[in-house]
Design an enzyme around this catalytic site. Structure first.
Site, short mmCIF file in Angstrom:
data_model
loop_
_atom_site.label_atom_id
_atom_site.label_comp_id
_atom_site.label_asym_id
_atom_site.label_seq_id
_atom_site.Cartn_x
_atom_site.Cartn_y
_atom_site.Cartn_z
N ASN A 198 0.22 -5.47 -4.91
CA ASN A 198 -1.09 -5.90 -4.45
C ASN A 198 -1.38 -5.36 -3.06
O ASN A 198 -2.28 -4.53 -2.88
CB ASN A 198 -1.19 -7.43 -4.49
CG ASN A 198 -2.62 -7.91 -4.39
OD1 ASN A 198 -3.52 -7.14 -4.11
ND2 ASN A 198 -2.84 -9.18 -4.59
N ASP A 199 -0.58 -5.78 -2.08
CA ASP A 199 -0.87 -5.39 -0.70
C ASP A 199 -0.88 -3.87 -0.51
O ASP A 199 -1.68 -3.34 0.25
CB ASP A 199 0.16 -6.01 0.24
CG ASP A 199 0.06 -7.53 0.25
OD1 ASP A 199 -1.07 -8.03 0.03
OD2 ASP A 199 1.07 -8.19 0.47
#
Lengths: 94, 463
Positions: B389-390
């Protein structure tokens, strides 16, 4: 050169060696390198054994025995876990 | 053993450490380097039993206790290192580092207790340094462990007036250091140790989860320096060399890591104070996302010409490395070009994902680093993001002030289609919402990474 100056010179020269050896490392190896360096400072075990040898009071002895346990965990565990990481790198090269 | 022989063997150990670090810097020699380091450490530990210090008698005093303590350390350390899941390895390294710092602080305290008023000024200063930095390293590492193990929040912990508390603690540490150096005595030294432990906790609390690896690396360098300082107190060249090497190389490594993540070291450590705490959990997210079935994902993949797989920590947690390789093999067999886009900090630490995928025998040639894969996304039909995600969050480029701002990301948004395999809408480790999830070309498939991948694989076989 006095003994203290000699120790200080060794310290300064070691800084430069430390800078030089790791100046170029690919990101892939950051984690194993950190882990390996981490294991190396486990040699504080040597210092812990030295102070345990000349401990006289119960307090000194207790603290130095704790220090030995902690330092051993750092050193032995550190090298073993680094080897496990690097073992996998070796496998994929084939 | 005479002093000269002891010193010569100690020199061999010190040289081993230099060669170990040198070896660890290159993939080809890394494993050998680590073994050379282990050899040096073993040698250093063995010879101290034959010559502990000037005027000591053989066998060493308290020998049974020393051997017993080593045995306990081995019995704890080795199984921990062998059994730990590779996903949990960063926090184990943090713990190992912390106990090393603790050991150095204890060694300095014991030596100080023994020397008492006999200690030279330089030795007292070195002792103070070791106690302060060793204790900071110890308690700081424990906090990093708690963060990585997700036993506490991974977001920066900032409380009202926090910076004044930290500044106050730091000033107290300095004042008490001065007290120890001027007046000496056991009590001030123990107070100093306690204050330093507190400072270590306060120092790491404001660091956000994604930056924790940088802090671990920094604390690692700190511990190295404490070992060097205690080497000075104990008049041991070996400890000075080993500690300084780790301190210096650790500092460089910390900078390299910070650079790979596009962070300034200063920003990492003090970012929580300068930036406004970003409130990302602002109410329930109501925007719609396009969630879909494994069959749809399989069809998208089936008609692609080029697929880039972006593996993240979620993949590792679900132990889906083997399933993802099966999927990649299947796609390759259909003539589809497959590559893995590896972010430098995918997983929890730089290089962590490479270790995890290597464990699943993913072919080395398919692992493409970020700089090489980013320009190819424009020609990519599907970017398949699995449990990451990040590292693909555009906020790193578009939202100044967010905790990951400035971190280079995998620019998956340039691909024609983006597929996220996610457990939930929960934000990533850094705790920031990902705009890309709401993009019209994004498809989401919710569920455990391994279960989802297995479904996609069977759907793909049926197409």
């Amino acid at each position: 050169m006095s003994a203290e100056m000699a120790l200080f010179s060794i310290f300064v020269l070691s800084i430069f060696i430390g800078f030089e050896v790791v100046s170029k490392v690919s990101t892939t190896l950051h984690t194993p390198l950190m882990s390996g360096a981490n294991a190396i400072h486990g040699v504080i075990l040597v210092g812990a054994i030295m102070v345990a040898d000349h401990s006289e009071t119960t307090l000194e002895l207790t603290l130095s025995v704790i220090a030995i346990v902690l330092a051993t965990i750092n050193m032995v565990g550190g090298f073993v876990v680094t080897d496990r990481m690097l073992e996998m790198f070796k496998g994929k090269k084939k | 053993m005479s002093r000269n022989i002891y010193d010569l063997l100690g020199l061999v150990a010190a040289v081993s450490f230099v060669l170990a670090l040198k070896g660890l810097s290159s993939p080809r020699t890394a494993r050998r380097g680590n073994l050379i380091g282990a050899f040096g450490a073993t040698l250093a530990t063995l010879i101290v039993f034959f010559y502990a210090s000037e005027g000591s008698t053989l066998p060493l005093n308290n020998l049974p206790l020393i051997l017993g303590a080593i045995a306990v350390g081995v019995l704890v350390g080795v199984p921990a290192a062998r059994k730990v899941q590779m996903t949990a390895m960063p926090q184990l390294v943090a713990l190992f580092n912390g106990v090393g710092g603790g050991a150095a602080a204890l060694v300095a305290i014991v030596e100080y207790l023994r020397l008492g008023a006999d200690a030279s000024l330089a030795a007292v200063v070195a002792t103070v340094f070791t106690v302060v930095v060793g204790c900071v390293s110890f308690s700081g590492s424990i906090v990093t462990f708690l963060k990585l193990q997700e036993l506490m929040t991974t977001r920066p912990v900032v409380f009202a007036g926090g910076r004044f508390v930290i500044a106050g603690t730091l000033i107290s540490v300095l004042v008490v250091s001065g007290w120890v150096i001027r007046d000496g005595g056991t009590t001030p030294l123990l107070v100093l140790g306690a204050l330093s432990l507190v400072f270590g906790v306060l120092f790491v609390l404001p660091v956000g989860g994604a930056d924790v690896p940088i802090v671990i690396s920094l604390l690692n360098a700190f511990t190295g320096l404490t070992v060097a300082a205690s080497g000075y107190v104990l008049d041991s060249v070996l400890l000075i060399v080993a500690g300084t090497l780790v301190g210096a190389s650790g500092t460089i490594l910390t900078r390299l890591m910070a650079a790979a993540m596009g962070r300034s070291l200063f920003g990492t450590l003090f970012g929580a104070f300068t930036a406004k705490a970003q409130e990302s959990a602002g109410g329930t997210e109501t925007r719609s996302v396009k969630s879909s079935s494994a069959e749809d994902v399989a069809i998208l993949l089936n008609y692609a010409r080029r697929v880039v797989i972006v593996p993240g920590f979620g993949l590792a947690v679900a132990q889906a490395q083997h399933t993802v390789r099966e999927l990649a093999d299947l796609l390759t067999a259909k003539g589809i070009d497959v590559a893995y886009g590896i972010h430098p900090v995918a997983g929890r630490m730089p290089g962590h994902m490479n270790v995890l995928l290597a464990e699943a025998n993913v072919p080395y040639e398919q692992l493409v680093e970020m700089e090489e894969v980013n320009p190819t996304f424009a020609q990519t039909d599907v970017a398949l993001i699995i449990g990451a995600n990040d590292v693909v969050n555009p906020a790193a480029k578009t939202t100044p002030g967010c905790p990951i701002y400035g971190m280079p990301i995998l620019e998956v948004a340039h691909a024609a289609n983006v597929i996220f395999l996610k457990r939930s809408m929960r934000p990533g480790f850094a705790g920031i919402e990902n705009e890309l999830l709401f993009d019209p070309k994004t498809t989401l498939l919710f569920g455990d990474a391994k279960a989802s991948l297995t479904q996609v694989v069977s759907a793909l076989k049926a197409v």
